[in-house]
Design a protein around this motif. Structure first.
Motif, PDB file in Angstrom:
ATOM      1  N   ARG A 141      11.435  21.209  -8.699  1.00 19.54           N
ATOM      2  CA  ARG A 141      10.869  20.317  -9.217  1.00 19.54           C
ATOM      3  C   ARG A 141      11.914  19.045  -9.373  1.00 19.54           C
ATOM      4  N   GLU A 142      12.936  19.556  -9.715  1.00 16.28           N
ATOM      5  CA  GLU A 142      13.995  18.223  -9.986  1.00 16.28           C
ATOM      6  C   GLU A 142      14.301  17.591  -8.637  1.00 16.28           C
ATOM      7  N   VAL A 143      14.476  18.490  -7.526  1.00 19.66           N
ATOM      8  CA  VAL A 143      14.592  17.855  -6.314  1.00 19.66           C
ATOM      9  C   VAL A 143      13.542  16.875  -5.704  1.00 19.66           C
ATOM     10  N   ALA A 144      12.464  17.556  -6.000  1.00 20.93           N
ATOM     11  CA  ALA A 144      11.392  16.738  -5.542  1.00 20.93           C
ATOM     12  C   ALA A 144      11.095  15.258  -6.271  1.00 20.93           C
ATOM     13  N   ALA A 145      11.307  15.542  -7.515  1.00 21.15           N
ATOM     14  CA  ALA A 145      11.046  14.293  -8.520  1.00 21.15           C
ATOM     15  C   ALA A 145      12.302  13.183  -7.961  1.00 21.15           C
ATOM     16  N   ALA A 146      13.356  13.640  -7.942  1.00 20.25           N
ATOM     17  CA  ALA A 146      14.394  12.805  -7.513  1.00 20.25           C
ATOM     18  C   ALA A 146      14.120  12.084  -6.003  1.00 20.25           C
ATOM     19  N   THR A 147      13.483  12.939  -5.085  1.00 20.37           N
ATOM     20  CA  THR A 147      13.145  12.438  -3.822  1.00 20.37           C
ATOM     21  C   THR A 147      11.889  11.549  -3.833  1.00 20.37           C
ATOM     22  N   ASP A 148      11.134  11.751  -4.823  1.00 23.28           N
ATOM     23  CA  ASP A 148      10.032  10.839  -4.889  1.00 23.28           C
ATOM     24  C   ASP A 148      10.505   9.500  -5.519  1.00 23.28           C
ATOM     25  N   HIS A 149      11.604   9.445  -6.308  1.00 14.64           N
ATOM     26  CA  HIS A 149      12.143   8.025  -6.834  1.00 14.64           C
ATOM     27  C   HIS A 149      12.628   7.387  -5.480  1.00 14.64           C
ATOM     28  N   VAL A 150      13.500   8.108  -4.741  1.00 12.48           N
ATOM     29  CA  VAL A 150      14.138   7.344  -3.530  1.00 12.48           C
ATOM     30  C   VAL A 150      12.899   6.961  -2.709  1.00 12.48           C
ATOM     31  N   ARG A 151      11.943   7.644  -2.321  1.00 11.11           N
ATOM     32  CA  ARG A 151      10.699   7.323  -1.405  1.00 11.11           C
ATOM     33  C   ARG A 151      10.019   6.170  -2.251  1.00 11.11           C
ATOM     34  N   GLY A 152      10.088   6.094  -3.350  1.00 10.78           N
ATOM     35  CA  GLY A 152       9.552   4.803  -4.079  1.00 10.78           C
ATOM     36  C   GLY A 152      10.200   3.305  -3.718  1.00 10.78           C
ATOM     37  N   ARG A 153      11.746   3.591  -3.916  1.00  8.38           N
ATOM     38  CA  ARG A 153      12.451   2.612  -3.774  1.00  8.38           C
ATOM     39  C   ARG A 153      12.403   2.080  -2.070  1.00  8.38           C
ATOM     40  N   MET A 154      12.084   3.092  -1.271  1.00  7.57           N
ATOM     41  CA  MET A 154      11.913   2.735   0.368  1.00  7.57           C
ATOM     42  C   MET A 154      10.592   1.721   0.237  1.00  7.57           C
ATOM     43  N   ALA A 155       9.720   2.306  -0.244  1.00  7.55           N
ATOM     44  CA  ALA A 155       8.433   1.783  -0.346  1.00  7.55           C
ATOM     45  C   ALA A 155       8.384   0.098  -0.529  1.00  7.55           C
ATOM     46  N   THR A 156       9.375  -0.152  -1.735  1.00 11.69           N
ATOM     47  CA  THR A 156       9.353  -1.033  -2.268  1.00 11.69           C
ATOM     48  C   THR A 156      10.047  -2.288  -1.464  1.00 11.69           C
ATOM     49  N   ALA A 157      11.129  -1.519  -0.643  1.00 13.82           N
ATOM     50  CA  ALA A 157      11.894  -2.463  -0.074  1.00 13.82           C
ATOM     51  C   ALA A 157      10.997  -2.755   1.406  1.00 13.82           C
ATOM     52  N   LEU A 158      10.241  -1.967   1.694  1.00 10.09           N
ATOM     53  CA  LEU A 158       9.509  -2.182   3.006  1.00 10.09           C
ATOM     54  C   LEU A 158       8.267  -3.161   2.495  1.00 10.09           C
ATOM     55  N   ALA A 159       7.658  -3.205   1.464  1.00 10.15           N
ATOM     56  CA  ALA A 159       6.611  -4.145   0.923  1.00 10.15           C
ATOM     57  C   ALA A 159       7.482  -5.688   0.877  1.00 10.15           C
ATOM     58  N   ALA A 160       8.585  -5.575   0.463  1.00 13.16           N
ATOM     59  CA  ALA A 160       9.521  -7.030   0.433  1.00 13.16           C
ATOM     60  C   ALA A 160       9.806  -7.566   1.744  1.00 13.16           C
ATOM     61  N   GLU A 161       9.979  -6.680   2.687  1.00 12.58           N
ATOM     62  CA  GLU A 161      10.428  -7.029   4.120  1.00 12.58           C
ATOM     63  C   GLU A 161       9.094  -7.680   4.688  1.00 12.58           C
ATOM     64  N   GLY A 162       8.029  -6.745   4.501  1.00 10.19           N
ATOM     65  CA  GLY A 162       6.811  -6.963   4.933  1.00 10.19           C
ATOM     66  C   GLY A 162       6.628  -6.866   6.670  1.00 10.19           C
ATOM     67  N   ILE A 163       7.786  -5.966   7.243  1.00  6.67           N
ATOM     68  CA  ILE A 163       7.679  -5.954   8.893  1.00  6.67           C
ATOM     69  C   ILE A 163       6.789  -4.730   9.067  1.00  6.67           C
ATOM     70  N   GLY A 164       5.899  -4.790  10.122  1.00  5.22           N
ATOM     71  CA  GLY A 164       5.385  -3.736  10.675  1.00  5.22           C
ATOM     72  C   GLY A 164       3.925  -3.149   9.783  1.00  5.22           C
ATOM     73  N   LEU A 165       3.858  -4.094   8.795  1.00 11.30           N
ATOM     74  CA  LEU A 165       2.459  -3.430   8.025  1.00 11.30           C
ATOM     75  C   LEU A 165       1.350  -4.325   8.396  1.00 11.30           C
ATOM     76  N   THR A 166       0.452  -3.522   8.714  1.00 16.13           N
ATOM     77  CA  THR A 166      -0.996  -3.923   8.731  1.00 16.13           C
ATOM     78  C   THR A 166      -1.822  -3.862   7.426  1.00 16.13           C
ATOM     79  N   ASP A 167      -2.837  -2.948   7.646  1.00 18.04           N
ATOM     80  CA  ASP A 167      -3.623  -2.690   6.386  1.00 18.04           C
ATOM     81  C   ASP A 167      -3.248  -1.409   5.809  1.00 18.04           C
ATOM     82  N   GLU A 168      -1.738  -0.865   6.170  1.00 23.80           N
ATOM     83  CA  GLU A 168      -1.493   0.235   5.592  1.00 23.80           C
ATOM     84  C   GLU A 168      -0.405  -0.023   4.509  1.00 23.80           C
ATOM     85  N   SER A 169      -0.571   0.840   3.660  1.00 17.76           N
ATOM     86  CA  SER A 169       0.196   0.515   2.394  1.00 17.76           C
ATOM     87  C   SER A 169       1.744   0.836   2.946  1.00 17.76           C
TER      88      SER A 169
END
Length: 986
Positions: free
Chosen positions: A744-772
């Motif tokens: 559970r601890e590893v999964a929670a830590a991984t989710d935190h990093v995934r969230g930061r990646m999604a935020t960076a992807l949204a800020a750059e806006g590259i390659g995104l269409t109608d997908e989050s």
């Protein structure tokens, strides 16, 4: 002349004659008779003196032989024992034995001729004070070729002649004799042997030889472990035992001149047994085959001529460190930052110009007309003043100066005539009078409108072609509209040149500059981004290659070296032309400079952080009693430079020493041995060798590593990589039944990093269409199916590439920019406490892994190759160990681990024998008291003690492997391995 008959080992008579002549010449008369002796007395005294010389030579030989057979190495606290000096007990005991033997032999010397009898004597010893005086009468020293002979001088020998009971002559002489006895040389060699056994790794002796052997072994096994081999212990006490014995034999050869009979065979067989044990454990073969495997290994050893690793096989490699991590962060700083180094700020400064008015006003003429004050007694009633300023065209009499770096847009030349009229009304009684005075001033005024391009651009001032005209890169407008804008802001809006001229004369002229922005060409930012992306690729690939060991032991600072390299290449990377082709060209160079400044700042921060870690590691090493990084580096350096094994020259007076060495035991084992088996006095058992080797950075690091990374990690937390590798090892060790808490601890830590990646992807806006953005990240991570695998993909950098691959339609530059942003986002996320599982949870799971490893090793030994062994090997391949050096993606240089090896041993008996013909001198060391009848009463007094040859040395072993995988270290959880007798030796 041959010094000895090689066939029979006999000393030639000519040599004996020479020795007698030299010895006789050494007799010195210290007390002459008061009256002239008769010829008869002279003949008796001379004959007695010659006989005494022979007796003293015999006494020296006997004393040397007995002193070597029963050497005093430590005085005892008895009245006679206190006569022996602590600093040279063997030499003092030899001097005492020589005196007592000389006194005994001299008592038998006497001559009688013509009624004259002569005798020779030394004072008797009846008390400790007498013995101290006797010792001072004797000097001993090594002499002859290679110091293998012995020279003894006796002081105060009395020769007395009597006739009829009356002393007719008396002499005191101090004869010196030289005998071919190697007793003192043997003692010095054994002392040198013992000193070399106790030498540390930075000295010439056992410590250094042990370092050479253990480093070769540890680096070989460490790299095998790193590559995935089931090596539980890179350094085990069985290896220490063989290496210590091999080193001790080499020290025997270089100090004693020979090795114990059977020593090489014993070391070779033990080395073969250890090698066979390692091979069987690695291959999963039943331990019962060890004896058979020993024979095979021994045969291969004889064929190859190798008994134990004697040179570094692996580990001397280098590590290439690139600026990629700092380059990524600098790119994001410039592209998305808001400070002065951001792209927006640099472009704004690049397309800016300061405009300013420069003025010079000079009064060129003054005239007065009229009267101001009437004569007589008049009283002023009223006074009025008027000023008129008339502006005319100027004639260029003066010119406003424009400083260097400013460009003049316009010049205005004016002449200002200032007329000041004063009207005064006066009164004297009923009389009234008015006076008028006119003062005329003529001023020459020069006004210059000038501009200065990019005053804050922070790039070399090289000039810009047609800066105020359209052209250059992108066919941009440059600053073509700035002169007109400056005229409007500074001239027209302030009333025009005439109004400015008037203000120049009145002192109200506004000299403050105004900032004007030029028009920017279309496509400027994409053009700058492409240029910056190309520079980023170049800088990201900049590298320095350093010895991995120097990096891992903090002798080299890769970030500082990279910064030095970039500073040396700064002008080349900046790419400033001889003259800027346009404003856009100058802005391009300014953006490059801002980027390089950010890269260097990041590298400097990394270098400072590494220095802090180095200080922490030094403190942790000292706290754990491991020494310091300087000591580790020193040992690492000498481990590549084995000392010479050349034995000392043994040819001396009387021929070769013909040395032989006997030790009990011949081979120092870690197992207890009975004294009876060793053939030494006493009962019970002894452990000839004790060893302890301590692994510093254990699974999954331990307290020492926590101290090293203090200030880099959150309190009581571990890195996600450590937690993930521990989770994977636990699941393998327990056949998938891992602790859900760690999962559970590893999964929670991984989710935190995934969230930061999604935020960076949204800020750059590259390659995104109608997908989050979250969906894109999840799709990129979908190839890793377990929490541990996903976490490791995030920590080793492979997840970034997978997510970028899920952004179709992006250009190469956009994908690189996105990758850089994602890498920075992942790094920042991994540095936060939300991505660092609690240390307590990880440690609990690590304990489960250690127990499983020990149980797997036990079953593997009992049952050989089976499923248990296979799972045991897979578990070994998953355990993280060692200390990652700068464990940040892009900055993980290597993994290092340290072993502290402490060995203590003793030879219960050591004998060094020198045989010359029928005469043998044996120097014997063992634990016993030395007794000697000093005062001639028939009872032997305790003079001193003979000690065993004992030793202790300590060697730190550093192993460095490349980054990634599981690292290097002891994986069975036994970080402190001690032999059965360690801690019991006094």
């Amino acid at each position: 002349m041959r010094l000895a008959d090689d066939r029979r080992g006999r000393v030639p008579f000519a040599l004996v004659a020479v020795l007698l002549l030299v010895g006789s010449a050494a007799i010195v008369a210290t007390d002459r008779p008061s009256r002239r002796e008769t010829p008869a007395v002279d003949r008796v005294v001379e004959a007695t003196t010659a006989a005494a010389q022979t007796a003293l030579r015999q006494a020296a030989v006997v004393a040397a032989r007995e002193a070597a057979a029963d050497p005093v190495t430590e005085p005892v606290d008895t009245p006679y024992g206190r006569v022996v000096n602590d600093s040279s007990p063997f030499r003092d005991a030899l001097r005492i034995r020589a005196y007592l033997a000389a006194r005994s032999y001299l008592s038998r010397v006497g001559e009688r001729r013509d009624g004259v009898s002569a005798s020779v004597s030394l004072p008797a010893v009846r008390s400790p004070a007498d013995l101290r005086a006797a010792k001072r009468r004797v000097d001993v020293e090594r002499t002859g070729p290679n110091g293998t002979a012995l020279r003894v001088r006796f002081r105060g020998v009395t020769v007395r002649a009597e006739r009829g009971g009356r002393v007719v002559a008396e002499r005191r002489v101090s004869p010196a004799v030289t005998v071919a006895s190697p007793a003192l040389a043997l003692h010095d060699r054994v002392t040198a042997f013992e000193r070399a056994l106790n030498a540390g790794p930075l000295e010439d002796g056992l410590g250094r030889r042990l370092a050479v052997q253990l480093y070769a072994l540890a680096w070989t096994r460490g790299y095998a472990q790193y590559a995935g081999a089931p090596v539980a212990n890179a350094v085990a006490n069985r290896h220490v035992e063989v290496a210590t014995n091999a080193g001790a034999l080499a020290v025997q050869r270089t100090t004693l001149g020979a090795t114990a009979n059977g020593g090489e065979r014993a070391v070779a067989r033990s080395a073969a047994r250890v090698a066979a044990t390692d091979l069987l454990r690695a291959g999963g073969i039943d331990a019962g085959w060890t004896d058979a495997a020993v024979g095979v290994v021994e045969e291969a050893t004889r064929a190859d001529g190798v008994a134990l690793a004697s040179e570094r096989l692996v580990g001397d490699g280098t590590v290439t460190v690139r600026a990629n991590h700092s380059a990524d962060r600098a790119l994001i700083d410039v592209l998305g930052g808001s400070d002065a180094s951001s792209l927006a700020s640099v472009v704004g400064r690049g397309y800016a110009a300061d405009a300013r008015l420069f003025v010079r006003a000079t009064r060129i003429d003054v005239s007065d007309a009229g009267t101001t004050v009437p004569g007589g007694n008049w009283t002023l009633v009223d006074r009025r003043r008027t000023t008129d300023r008339r502006v005319l065209d100027g004639d260029g009499a003066v010119s406003a100066r424009v400083p260097s770096g400013w460009r003049t847009f316009e010049r205005y030349e004016r002449r200002v005539v200032v007329t000041r009229t004063t009207v005064s009304r006066w009164r004297r009684g009923s009389e009234r009078r008015t006076t008028r005075r006119v003062r005329t001033e003529r001023h020459a005024v020069s006004i210059a409108l000038a501009g200065r391009h990019s005053p804050d651009s922070r790039v070399p001032r090289l000039g810009v072609e047609r800066v105020y005209e359209r052209g250059g890169p992108l066919a941009g407008p440059n600053l073509a509209g700035v002169p007109e804008a400056a005229t409007g802001r500074l001239v027209a809006s302030r009333g025009g040149p005439d109004a400015l001229a008037r203000r120049a004369v009145t002192g109200t002229f506004d000299r403050r500059p105004v900032r004007l922005a030029g028009a920017r060409p279309d496509g400027l930012r994409p053009w700058l981004r492409r240029d910056l992306a190309a520079l980023h690729e170049r800088v990201r690939s900049e590298s320095v290659t350093l010895p991995r060991a120097a990096v891992a032991t903090y002798d080299a600072n890769p970030s500082a070296r990279l910064a030095d390299r970039l500073r040396a290449r700064r002008a080349e990377l900046l790419g400033a032309p001889p003259r800027y082709a346009g404003v856009a060209d100058k802005v391009r160079v300014a953006v490059r400079r801002a980027y390089l400044d950010r890269v260097l700042a990041r590298l400097d921060e990394r270098a400072a952080a590494r220095d802090r870690t180095r200080r922490n590691l030094n403190g942790a090493l000292a706290e754990a009693d491991f020494g310091s990084l300087d000591r580790l580096r020193g040992v690492l350096a000498v481990s590549d430079d084995p000392p010479s094994s050349r034995p000392p020259t043994d040819r001396g007076l009387g021929g070769p020493l013909s040395l032989s060495v006997e030790t009990a035991p011949t081979y120092l084992s870690l197992d207890p041995v009975s004294r009876e088996r060793l053939g030494v006095a006493g009962r019970g058992r002894v452990t000839p060798l004790d060893a302890r080797n301590t692994n510093l950075f254990t699974v999954p690091y331990g307290d020492v590593a926590d101290a090293v990374t203090r200030g880099l990690l959150g309190p009581e937390r571990v890195s996600l990589r450590t937690a993930a590798t521990t989770l994977r090892a636990e699941r393998r060790a327990t056949a998938g039944r891992g602790d859900p808490a760690l999962r559970r601890e590893v999964a929670a830590a991984t989710d935190h990093v995934r969230g930061r990646m999604a935020t960076a992807l949204a800020a750059e806006g590259i390659g995104l269409t109608d997908e989050s953005p979250e969906a894109v990240v999840d799709r990129g991570l979908s190839r890793w199916r377990t929490p541990a695998a996903r976490a490791l993909a995030l920590t080793n950098g492979s997840a970034v590439g997978a997510v970028v691959a899920e952004t179709p339609g992006a250009t190469a530059g956009e994908r690189e920019r996105l990758a850089a942003r994602l890498r920075v986002a992942v790094d920042d996320a991994l540095a936060s406490d939300a991505a660092r599982p609690p240390e307590s949870t990880v440690s609990e799971s690590a304990g489960v892994v250690r127990s499983a490893v020990r149980e797997g090793a036990k079953r593997a030994t009992e049952y050989g190759v089976n499923r248990t062994l296979a799972r045991f090997n897979r578990t070994l391949a998953s355990i993280p160990t060692g200390l990652p050096v700068a464990p940040v993606p892009g900055y993980w240089y290597a993994t290092v681990n340290v072993w502290d090896v402490d060995v203590r041993g003793a030879y219960e008996r050591l004998a060094v024998r020198s045989r010359r013909g029928a005469r043998e001198t044996a120097y014997v060391r063992e634990q016993r008291l030395v007794r000697l009848d000093v005062d001639g009463d028939g009872a032997k007094e305790r003079l001193g003690r003979t000690e065993r040859v004992a030793f202790e040395t300590r060697v730190p072993v550093v192993v460095v492997v490349p980054p990634g995988r599981r690292g290097v270290g002891d994986l069975d959880g036994d970080a402190d391995e001690r032999s059965p007798g360690y801690g019991e030796r006094t």
